[in-house]
Design an enzyme around this catalytic site. Structure first.
Site, PDB file in Angstrom:
ATOM      1  N   ARG A 117      51.731   8.820 -43.012  1.00 34.54           N
ATOM      2  CA  ARG A 117      53.168   8.513 -43.178  1.00 34.54           C
ATOM      3  C   ARG A 117      54.069   9.701 -42.845  1.00 34.54           C
ATOM      4  O   ARG A 117      55.215   9.780 -43.289  1.00 34.54           O
ATOM      5  CB  ARG A 117      53.476   8.003 -44.580  1.00 34.54           C
ATOM      6  CG  ARG A 117      52.792   6.706 -44.899  1.00 34.54           C
ATOM      7  CD  ARG A 117      53.480   5.972 -46.025  1.00 34.54           C
ATOM      8  NE  ARG A 117      52.836   4.695 -46.231  1.00 34.54           N
ATOM      9  CZ  ARG A 117      51.812   4.509 -47.038  1.00 34.54           C
ATOM     10  NH1 ARG A 117      51.327   5.514 -47.720  1.00 34.54           N
ATOM     11  NH2 ARG A 117      51.286   3.324 -47.170  1.00 34.54           N
ATOM     12  N   LYS A 139      63.703  11.994 -31.256  1.00 34.25           N
ATOM     13  CA  LYS A 139      63.193  10.742 -30.683  1.00 34.25           C
ATOM     14  C   LYS A 139      61.746  10.988 -30.262  1.00 34.25           C
ATOM     15  O   LYS A 139      61.487  11.875 -29.430  1.00 34.25           O
ATOM     16  CB  LYS A 139      64.000  10.354 -29.447  1.00 34.25           C
ATOM     17  CG  LYS A 139      65.272   9.603 -29.751  1.00 34.25           C
ATOM     18  CD  LYS A 139      65.846   9.068 -28.448  1.00 34.25           C
ATOM     19  CE  LYS A 139      67.123   8.325 -28.661  1.00 34.25           C
ATOM     20  NZ  LYS A 139      67.707   7.883 -27.378  1.00 34.25           N
ATOM     21  N   LYS A 230      73.979  18.737 -27.641  1.00 36.93           N
ATOM     22  CA  LYS A 230      73.088  17.699 -28.172  1.00 36.93           C
ATOM     23  C   LYS A 230      73.105  17.713 -29.710  1.00 36.93           C
ATOM     24  O   LYS A 230      73.119  16.657 -30.345  1.00 36.93           O
ATOM     25  CB  LYS A 230      71.662  17.875 -27.630  1.00 36.93           C
ATOM     26  CG  LYS A 230      70.754  16.801 -28.174  1.00 36.93           C
ATOM     27  CD  LYS A 230      69.668  16.340 -27.263  1.00 36.93           C
ATOM     28  CE  LYS A 230      69.010  15.102 -27.861  1.00 36.93           C
ATOM     29  NZ  LYS A 230      67.844  14.666 -27.143  1.00 36.93           N
ATOM     30  N   GLU A 240      71.303   6.633 -32.980  1.00 37.52           N
ATOM     31  CA  GLU A 240      71.886   5.977 -31.808  1.00 37.52           C
ATOM     32  C   GLU A 240      72.590   4.666 -32.140  1.00 37.52           C
ATOM     33  O   GLU A 240      72.395   3.643 -31.490  1.00 37.52           O
ATOM     34  CB  GLU A 240      70.807   5.748 -30.743  1.00 37.52           C
ATOM     35  CG  GLU A 240      71.407   5.661 -29.350  1.00 37.52           C
ATOM     36  CD  GLU A 240      70.373   5.673 -28.248  1.00 37.52           C
ATOM     37  OE1 GLU A 240      69.580   6.620 -28.180  1.00 37.52           O
ATOM     38  OE2 GLU A 240      70.388   4.729 -27.445  1.00 37.52           O
ATOM     39  N   ARG A 244      75.533   8.662 -30.060  1.00 36.25           N
ATOM     40  CA  ARG A 244      74.340   9.145 -29.344  1.00 36.25           C
ATOM     41  C   ARG A 244      74.090   8.397 -28.038  1.00 36.25           C
ATOM     42  O   ARG A 244      73.414   8.905 -27.141  1.00 36.25           O
ATOM     43  CB  ARG A 244      73.109   9.074 -30.261  1.00 36.25           C
ATOM     44  CG  ARG A 244      71.892   9.747 -29.640  1.00 36.25           C
ATOM     45  CD  ARG A 244      70.829  10.096 -30.641  1.00 36.25           C
ATOM     46  NE  ARG A 244      69.689  10.738 -30.018  1.00 36.25           N
ATOM     47  CZ  ARG A 244      68.707  11.328 -30.658  1.00 36.25           C
ATOM     48  NH1 ARG A 244      68.733  11.358 -31.977  1.00 36.25           N
ATOM     49  NH2 ARG A 244      67.708  11.888 -30.006  1.00 36.25           N
ATOM     50  N   HIS A 251      71.450   6.900 -17.403  1.00 39.28           N
ATOM     51  CA  HIS A 251      70.099   6.431 -17.718  1.00 39.28           C
ATOM     52  C   HIS A 251      69.885   4.931 -17.525  1.00 39.28           C
ATOM     53  O   HIS A 251      68.746   4.486 -17.386  1.00 39.28           O
ATOM     54  CB  HIS A 251      69.718   6.819 -19.152  1.00 39.28           C
ATOM     55  CG  HIS A 251      69.348   8.271 -19.282  1.00 39.28           C
ATOM     56  ND1 HIS A 251      70.200   9.295 -18.957  1.00 39.28           N
ATOM     57  CD2 HIS A 251      68.196   8.871 -19.708  1.00 39.28           C
ATOM     58  CE1 HIS A 251      69.604  10.453 -19.176  1.00 39.28           C
ATOM     59  NE2 HIS A 251      68.385  10.226 -19.630  1.00 39.28           N
ATOM     60  N   HIS A 268      61.873  11.683 -13.903  1.00 35.81           N
ATOM     61  CA  HIS A 268      62.969  11.183 -14.736  1.00 35.81           C
ATOM     62  C   HIS A 268      64.312  11.790 -14.280  1.00 35.81           C
ATOM     63  O   HIS A 268      65.294  11.072 -14.090  1.00 35.81           O
ATOM     64  CB  HIS A 268      62.678  11.531 -16.196  1.00 35.81           C
ATOM     65  CG  HIS A 268      63.739  11.067 -17.136  1.00 35.81           C
ATOM     66  ND1 HIS A 268      64.062   9.739 -17.294  1.00 35.81           N
ATOM     67  CD2 HIS A 268      64.590  11.758 -17.950  1.00 35.81           C
ATOM     68  CE1 HIS A 268      65.050   9.632 -18.175  1.00 35.81           C
ATOM     69  NE2 HIS A 268      65.385  10.836 -18.582  1.00 35.81           N
TER      70      HIS A 268
HETATM   71  N1  GLY Z   1      67.240  11.710 -24.686  1.00 32.33           N
HETATM   72  C1  GLY Z   1      68.397  11.120 -25.249  1.00 32.33           C
HETATM   73  C2  GLY Z   1      68.447  11.224 -26.740  1.00 32.33           C
HETATM   74  O1  GLY Z   1      67.789  12.065 -27.323  1.00 32.33           O
HETATM   75  O2  GLY Z   1      69.145  10.479 -27.350  1.00 32.33           O
END
Ligand code: GLY
Length: 354
Positions: A117, A139, A230, A240, A244, A251, A268
């Site tokens: 977990r 992410k 970021k 997100e 975000r 993309h 990418h």
């Molecule tokens: N790679 C885009 C993000 O981390 O949201």
């Protein structure tokens, strides 16, 4: 050395991101000083292991070496990493350490987020793309035969160690793919809601040649600015739900290109640059920006001499975009430029796109 900090309010989590150029030999000790338990598993890219395995100094028994390439971010390797952690009897006090590019960070992070977990996860990004994007923000995921990053979670690392010395051996194509994510920040900077005025456009235009010649001092500053932007975005919206989404600038089209070319033909970053150009054309067509801004963007991208991708069949692009996990029922979500360094989100129908 630069020491940044990210604060995720919803998880009461706060972690450092260290950017430095000290000897790679010193990294192991620094990494291990962050492990609470007595054991750890290092997931390392094959290429990085060949080049730096000896200097880093981890034993074979502590390592899971992952072959390079997006196709390795699969369920089978995920299972192998988890099994290795189980065989090593890693406990909740122990840690998984990712040393490599985005693929390694994503799969190792996902393994860390699910093993017992969730155990501590330490990121050591070694590609420019991983430094400026995937290693920060939590992410983590693996791919499925249905698409990229479809099985994953939001799982923040305990610490991120960026050592720019790794970038010296990055091949030209991998370096340029990182620059694809870097240039994205020029066009979204003001939307990132960063309190500090970073003036990224000026930084990029003044230092293009030094960036292209991999001047490590300049690259360190470049990484610092991208990460500050970021951090600001992720601190506002970890999962997100809103802000975000702007990190997906370029993309929507890029993911479609990657999907129809089966993640093999283009990197990418190459796809993202094409996606940025597509977004500028679309924004101009829809009257969101004037021609001058589009020319300005094209001019900056030209200076970086990115690989030129062809146009792709409209029907294939639309169908790939619709299957993207970010698409809503009928509409396709686009982040489009609306002014210098400002973007906004648009949900569009097929006929509004082409
Ligand atoms: N790679 C885009 C993000 O981390 O949201």
């Amino acid at each position: 050395m630069v020491n940044l900090n990210i604060n995720i309010p919803s998880q009461e989590k706060n972690y450092p991101i260290i950017i430095e150029h000290n000897n790679i030999e010193e990294l192991k000790l620094k990494i291990l000083s962050c492990v609470r338990g007595t054991k750890f598993l290092v997931v390392i890219s094959e290429k990085v292991d060949k080049l730096y395995g000896k200097i880093l100094g981890f034993n074979k028994s502590e390592k899971f070496v992952l072959k390079d390439g997006e196709k390795e971010k699969n369920f089978n390797n995920y299972k192998k990493i988890i099994n290795k952690a189980l065989q090593m009897e890693l406990t909740r006090q122990d840690a998984i350490i990712a040393i490599g590019g985005g693929v390694v960070g994503d799969i190792a992070g996902f393994a860390a987020s699910t093993y017992m977990r969730g155990i501590d996860f330490i990121q050591v990004p070694t590609t420019l793309l991983a430094c400026v994007d995937s290693s920060v923000g939590g992410k983590v995921a693996i791919d499925s035969e249905h698409g990229k990053n479809l099985i994953g979670s939001f799982y923040q690392p305990k610490i991120v160690f960026i050592n720019t010395n790794f970038l010296k051996t990055l091949d030209e194509r991998q370096f340029k793919t990182g620059l694809g994510e870097v240039v994205k920040y020029i066009f979204i900077e003001k939307s990132c809601k960063c309190k500090e005025e970073l003036n990224f456009t000026n930084f990029i235009t003044e230092n293009t040649d030094k960036i292209l010649s991999k001047d490590l001092k300049i690259l360190e500053q470049l990484i610092e600015i991208c990460i500050k932007l970021k951090i600001s975005v992720v601190e506002h919206d970890e999962q997100e739900e809103g802000l975000r989404k702007i990190l997906n600038f370029g993309h929507t089209y890029a993911h479609a290109i990657e999907k129809i070319t089966k993640y093999k033909k283009y990197t990418h970053g190459e796809a993202v640059v094409k996606g940025i150009l597509f977004a500028f054309n679309l924004a101009e067509k829809r009257g969101l920006i004037d021609k001058n801004y589009k020319f300005f963007a094209e001019d900056i991208l030209r200076k970086f001499d990115f690989k030129k991708l062809p146009d792709f069949p409209k029907e294939k692009i639309i169908s790939a975009m619709k299957s993207d996990k970010k698409a809503t029922s009928n509409k396709i979500i686009f982040i489009l430029p609306v002014n210098y360094s400002l973007v906004d989100e648009f949900a569009l129908d097929n006929e509004e796109i082409f």
